[in-house]
Design a protein around this motif. Structure first.
Motif, short mmCIF file in Angstrom:
data_model
loop_
_atom_site.label_atom_id
_atom_site.label_comp_id
_atom_site.label_asym_id
_atom_site.label_seq_id
_atom_site.Cartn_x
_atom_site.Cartn_y
_atom_site.Cartn_z
N LEU B 26 0.85 -1.20 0.00
CA LEU B 26 0.00 0.00 0.00
C LEU B 26 0.88 1.24 0.00
O LEU B 26 0.63 2.21 -0.74
CB LEU B 26 -0.93 -0.01 1.22
N ASN B 27 1.94 1.21 0.84
CA ASN B 27 2.85 2.36 0.89
C ASN B 27 3.52 2.59 -0.46
O ASN B 27 3.64 3.72 -0.93
CB ASN B 27 3.91 2.13 1.96
N PHE B 36 -5.71 3.95 -5.02
CA PHE B 36 -6.44 2.74 -4.60
C PHE B 36 -7.44 3.14 -3.52
O PHE B 36 -7.31 4.17 -2.88
CB PHE B 36 -5.49 1.63 -4.12
N TRP B 37 -8.45 2.35 -3.35
CA TRP B 37 -9.50 2.67 -2.37
C TRP B 37 -10.11 1.37 -1.83
O TRP B 37 -9.82 0.29 -2.34
CB TRP B 37 -10.55 3.58 -2.98
N ASP B 38 -10.95 1.56 -0.81
CA ASP B 38 -11.61 0.43 -0.14
C ASP B 38 -10.62 -0.65 0.29
O ASP B 38 -10.87 -1.85 0.11
CB ASP B 38 -12.70 -0.18 -1.04
N ALA B 39 -9.48 -0.21 0.84
CA ALA B 39 -8.50 -1.20 1.31
C ALA B 39 -8.98 -1.78 2.64
O ALA B 39 -9.43 -1.04 3.52
CB ALA B 39 -7.14 -0.53 1.49
N GLU B 40 -8.87 -3.10 2.78
CA GLU B 40 -9.31 -3.73 4.03
C GLU B 40 -8.43 -4.95 4.31
O GLU B 40 -8.08 -5.69 3.40
CB GLU B 40 -10.78 -4.15 3.96
N PRO B 41 -8.06 -5.13 5.57
CA PRO B 41 -7.31 -6.34 5.91
C PRO B 41 -8.27 -7.53 5.95
O PRO B 41 -9.24 -7.52 6.71
CB PRO B 41 -6.76 -6.02 7.31
#
Lengths: 85, 394
Positions: B26-27, B36-41
């Motif tokens: 992500l970094n 990017f969007w809607d990032a989730e673990p």
């Protein structure tokens, strides 16, 4: 004190203009971190963001990285607490 | 929201990155300028996020250097949809035909709206327009606004100007009507003043002509009050335009009646309905019995046109007819309210009789019941101008 903060203070500039990390919390559901140095830890209940000589730990519930670019990170979800480490 | 719609239109990919330190990707993406969007673990060592379709390859390259593995989970957006549709040729053909029909139908008139008319009715204008070639289903590129205007003004002389604006298969007909010429009074024409009502003269103000009656005289309607014939023992008889203001006491007796009982609809709750389709003026019924329902029932027609306001109009209207059943129940009316409404009606009639040329001096109402009717009588004494000009031939 970070050297950026010291320079900003000397010249009467806002600290964020000199690149110091800035955190904006909008209610409990939105949090914006500007001038970050990247994500250090990422989980549903905790997100840690690097901010130079400090680390910002966001504790919450259902935290989500709504958007991110090289300057800012937008976190959504229920923010419970914020720690500066 | 707007950004999400744009991203969906451009095409986006839901991706999953797996590695010892998935936040690293992500970094790196943020540093590389990849949105990017809607990032989730998702679970331990797994993170999911959405990127634009065009950035998918860049993400794969970054993943390699971030010690992560990435895979695409789902592709969304118009580009993906078009790729899927490429195999479904029949569907594409139907879609193309529909678009063609829609495009072709926009060249025809499916709705006509008339504005700006007061004296001339919509129906009259629409009939004349039909004769000029403007009707539902007309091919509007053939229209010539000047020719239509000239023909319409010849057909309907009451029109002063008109125009036809076509927009999205809808013709807006704007008309302007002629202002009627005012009546020209010939002040030299021989005229006598006569009484338009029966009464007793209270005041006379003769401007021209010779008075035939005096104050205190009783006159009947049609009687000459001031004559335009001026006789002289020394000269020939002259004929003038008699003018006078004659105020007289006039008595009125007006009666109004209404039934004391009325019939009201009591809906039973039972209701029938039927559907039909109006296709360019041709009605297709989705029912067999065209005679309507038996017994007492209302008919409520609801129309659902296939149109998007201001965008397009199709000549298709879905029609639903409802028939709620009712029974007529005889009920007594409120006598006080009925009497008040009859009194108001009588006052209105009295004002019409006076035509704004008099005032009420005294009035009294009386009410009686007879054969199931409430009869209200108004007796009024009025003071009004009873003079009316009546031309005569010398």
């Amino acid at each position: 004190m970070d050297w950026r903060e010291a320079v900003a203070e000397k010249f009467d500039l806002p600290a964020e203009a000199a690149g110091t990390v800035k955190v904006t919390v909008v209610g409990r559901r939105r949090l914006l971190v500007e001038n970050h140095r990247g994500i250090l830890e990422y989980a549903r209940d905790r997100i840690e963001v690097g901010g130079g000589n400090i680390r910002i730990r966001i504790n919450g519930d259902g935290l989500e990285l709504c958007a991110m670019d090289r300057d800012a990170i937008l976190v959504t979800g229920t923010v419970i607490s914020l720690e500066l480490i | 929201m707007m950004e999400k719609i744009v991203n969906l239109f451009m095409g986006c990919v839901r991706m999953e990155a797996k590695g010892a330190y998935p936040a690293n990707i992500l970094n790196r993406m943020a540093r590389a300028g990849i949105d990017f969007w809607d990032a989730e673990p998702a679970e331990d060592f797994v993170v999911r996020f959405t990127v634009r379709s065009s950035d998918q390859e860049k993400v794969a390259r970054i993943a390699g250097s971030s010690l992560c593995t990435v895979k695409a989970l789902e592709k969304r957006g118009s580009v993906v949809l078009l790729r899927r549709l490429r195999r479904r040729r029949m569907l594409l053909a139907c879609l193309a035909i529909c678009l063609l029909i829609l495009g072709a139908s926009s060249l025809y008139i499916w709705d006509i709206e008339v504005t700006g008319n007061e004296a001339v009715s919509d129906g009259e204008i629409l009939r004349a327009l039909e004769e000029c070639g403007v009707s539902i289903g007309s091919f509007w590129p053939n229209f010539s606004s000047d020719l239509i205007r000239n023909s319409m003004i010849l057909k309907i002389p009451e029109l002063r100007w008109m125009t036809v604006n076509v927009s999205n298969s809808r013709a807006e007909v704007i008309v302007r009507e002629r202002v009627p010429k005012p009546e020209i009074i010939d002040n030299d024409a021989p005229v006598s003043v006569t009484a338009r009502k029966t009464g007793i003269i209270k005041k006379m103000n003769v401007l021209q002509g010779r008075p035939a009656v005096g104050v205190g005289n009783a006159v009947v309607a049609g009687e000459t009050l001031v004559t335009g014939v001026m006789e002289s023992p020394y000269a020939d008889t002259r004929h003038v335009h008699a003018m006078a203001e004659i105020e007289a006491a006039v008595w009125y007796e007006l009666t109004a009646q209404a039934e004391l009982f009325t019939y009201e609809k009591a809906y039973s709750g039972r209701s029938g309905s039927r559907w039909a389709l109006n296709l360019g003026g041709e009605r297709i019924n989705f029912y067999r019995n065209t005679g309507g329902n038996s017994g007492s029932c209302d008919k409520i027609t609801l129309e659902y046109p296939f149109a998007l306001e201001g965008v397009f109009t199709l000549p298709i209207t879905l029609v639903r007819e409802e028939f709620p059943e009712y029974e007529l129940v005889r009920t007594a009316r409120d006598e006080t309210a009925l009497e008040s409404s009859l009194e108001a009606e009588l006052i209105s009639v009295l004002e019409q009789e006076m035509d704004g040329r008099g005032e009420v001096i005294s009035s009294a109402f009386s009410a009686s019941k007879q054969n199931g009717l409430l009869i209200v009588t108004l007796r009024a004494e009025c003071r009004e101008d009873i003079a009316v000009e009546t031309p005569f031939v010398p």
